[in-house]
Scaffold this motif. Structure first.
Motif, PDB file in Angstrom:
ATOM      1  N   PRO A  98       0.806  -1.223   0.000  1.00 19.17           N
ATOM      2  CA  PRO A  98       0.000   0.000   0.000  1.00 19.17           C
ATOM      3  C   PRO A  98       0.842   1.277   0.000  1.00 19.17           C
ATOM      4  O   PRO A  98       0.523   2.225  -0.713  1.00 19.17           O
ATOM      5  CB  PRO A  98      -0.821  -0.105   1.287  1.00 19.17           C
ATOM      6  N   GLY A  99       1.924   1.294   0.757  1.00 18.43           N
ATOM      7  CA  GLY A  99       2.778   2.480   0.791  1.00 18.43           C
ATOM      8  C   GLY A  99       3.366   2.799  -0.571  1.00 18.43           C
ATOM      9  O   GLY A  99       3.325   3.941  -1.038  1.00 18.43           O
ATOM     10  N   ARG A 100       3.925   1.798  -1.207  1.00 21.32           N
ATOM     11  CA  ARG A 100       4.515   1.995  -2.534  1.00 21.32           C
ATOM     12  C   ARG A 100       3.443   2.412  -3.545  1.00 21.32           C
ATOM     13  O   ARG A 100       3.658   3.292  -4.376  1.00 21.32           O
ATOM     14  CB  ARG A 100       5.213   0.722  -3.004  1.00 21.32           C
ATOM     15  N   ALA A 101       2.263   1.788  -3.461  1.00 18.29           N
ATOM     16  CA  ALA A 101       1.182   2.124  -4.384  1.00 18.29           C
ATOM     17  C   ALA A 101       0.747   3.575  -4.218  1.00 18.29           C
ATOM     18  O   ALA A 101       0.499   4.273  -5.213  1.00 18.29           O
ATOM     19  CB  ALA A 101      -0.001   1.187  -4.175  1.00 18.29           C
ATOM     20  N   LEU A 102       0.663   4.055  -2.985  1.00 18.49           N
ATOM     21  CA  LEU A 102       0.270   5.447  -2.756  1.00 18.49           C
ATOM     22  C   LEU A 102       1.314   6.413  -3.302  1.00 18.49           C
ATOM     23  O   LEU A 102       0.969   7.435  -3.908  1.00 18.49           O
ATOM     24  CB  LEU A 102       0.034   5.695  -1.264  1.00 18.49           C
ATOM     25  N   VAL A 103       2.582   6.104  -3.110  1.00 14.97           N
ATOM     26  CA  VAL A 103       3.651   6.953  -3.643  1.00 14.97           C
ATOM     27  C   VAL A 103       3.591   6.982  -5.177  1.00 14.97           C
ATOM     28  O   VAL A 103       3.675   8.047  -5.792  1.00 14.97           O
ATOM     29  CB  VAL A 103       5.039   6.477  -3.150  1.00 14.97           C
ATOM     30  N   GLU A 104       3.403   5.826  -5.785  1.00 17.62           N
ATOM     31  CA  GLU A 104       3.315   5.768  -7.249  1.00 17.62           C
ATOM     32  C   GLU A 104       2.099   6.542  -7.760  1.00 17.62           C
ATOM     33  O   GLU A 104       2.187   7.269  -8.761  1.00 17.62           O
ATOM     34  CB  GLU A 104       3.248   4.312  -7.714  1.00 17.62           C
ATOM     35  N   LEU A 105       0.977   6.414  -7.071  1.00 17.66           N
ATOM     36  CA  LEU A 105      -0.228   7.145  -7.468  1.00 17.66           C
ATOM     37  C   LEU A 105      -0.023   8.649  -7.317  1.00 17.66           C
ATOM     38  O   LEU A 105      -0.438   9.432  -8.180  1.00 17.66           O
ATOM     39  CB  LEU A 105      -1.418   6.665  -6.640  1.00 17.66           C
TER      40      LEU A 105
END
Length: 159
Positions: A98-105
């Motif tokens: 989730p952390g990586r996905a939020l940063v990418e988004l």
């Protein structure tokens, strides 16, 4: 920090995530910002393996059902919490981190501000569970506002 044009809010449907949505509502109504609300879920199926001639179809159907249920919950929770916000976009993202996905988004959507809730775990529980908020604070391409829940413990000397 300039006035945020796009605000990203990550939610796990907890009470503290609702507080993050309330904060996003305040910022968005104040600055006329677009709010992107997202829930990230691990795409790994949550069912035991089965013997079936087309396991790929079973997995895809499960993911679609999960995503539909998440989208329905997102719609219900944000309708009241983001009332008065002119532009709200909901997204469901399949990603194991989730952390990586939020940063990418945040990078992909040119987000100006990320708002997250944090349960404030520390010590051993944080080591096992990880910290989405910490990862986003470290790597986001923009400012991050972390909304904390009520503190249930006393602060001791040395903390």
């Amino acid at each position: 920090m300039d006035q945020p044009r796009t605000i990203l809010v990550g939610t796990d449907f907890s009470d503290i995530s609702d507080e993050a949505l309330r904060a996003a509502s305040l910022y968005a109504r104040t600055f006329g910002s677009r709010v992107l609300v997202t829930h990230i879920f691990d795409p790994t199926p949550n069912v035991p393996p089965v013997v079936w001639s087309r396991p790929d179809l079973l997995e895809r159907n499960i993911r679609v059902e999960i995503e539909d249920a998440i989208r329905e919950t997102l719609t219900g929770r944000t309708a009241e919490l983001l009332k008065g916000v002119s532009e709200v976009e909901l997204s469901v993202v399949q990603h194991p981190s989730p952390g990586r996905a939020l940063v990418e988004l945040a990078e992909d959507e040119n987000v100006d501000l990320v708002i997250l809730g944090s349960h404030g775990r520390s010590g051993l529980s944080r080591e096992f569970l990880g910290s989405v908020a910490e990862r986003v604070v470290r790597y986001a391409p923009c400012p991050v506002l972390v909304v904390r829940g009520r503190c249930d413990h006393e602060i001791k000397d040395g903390e």
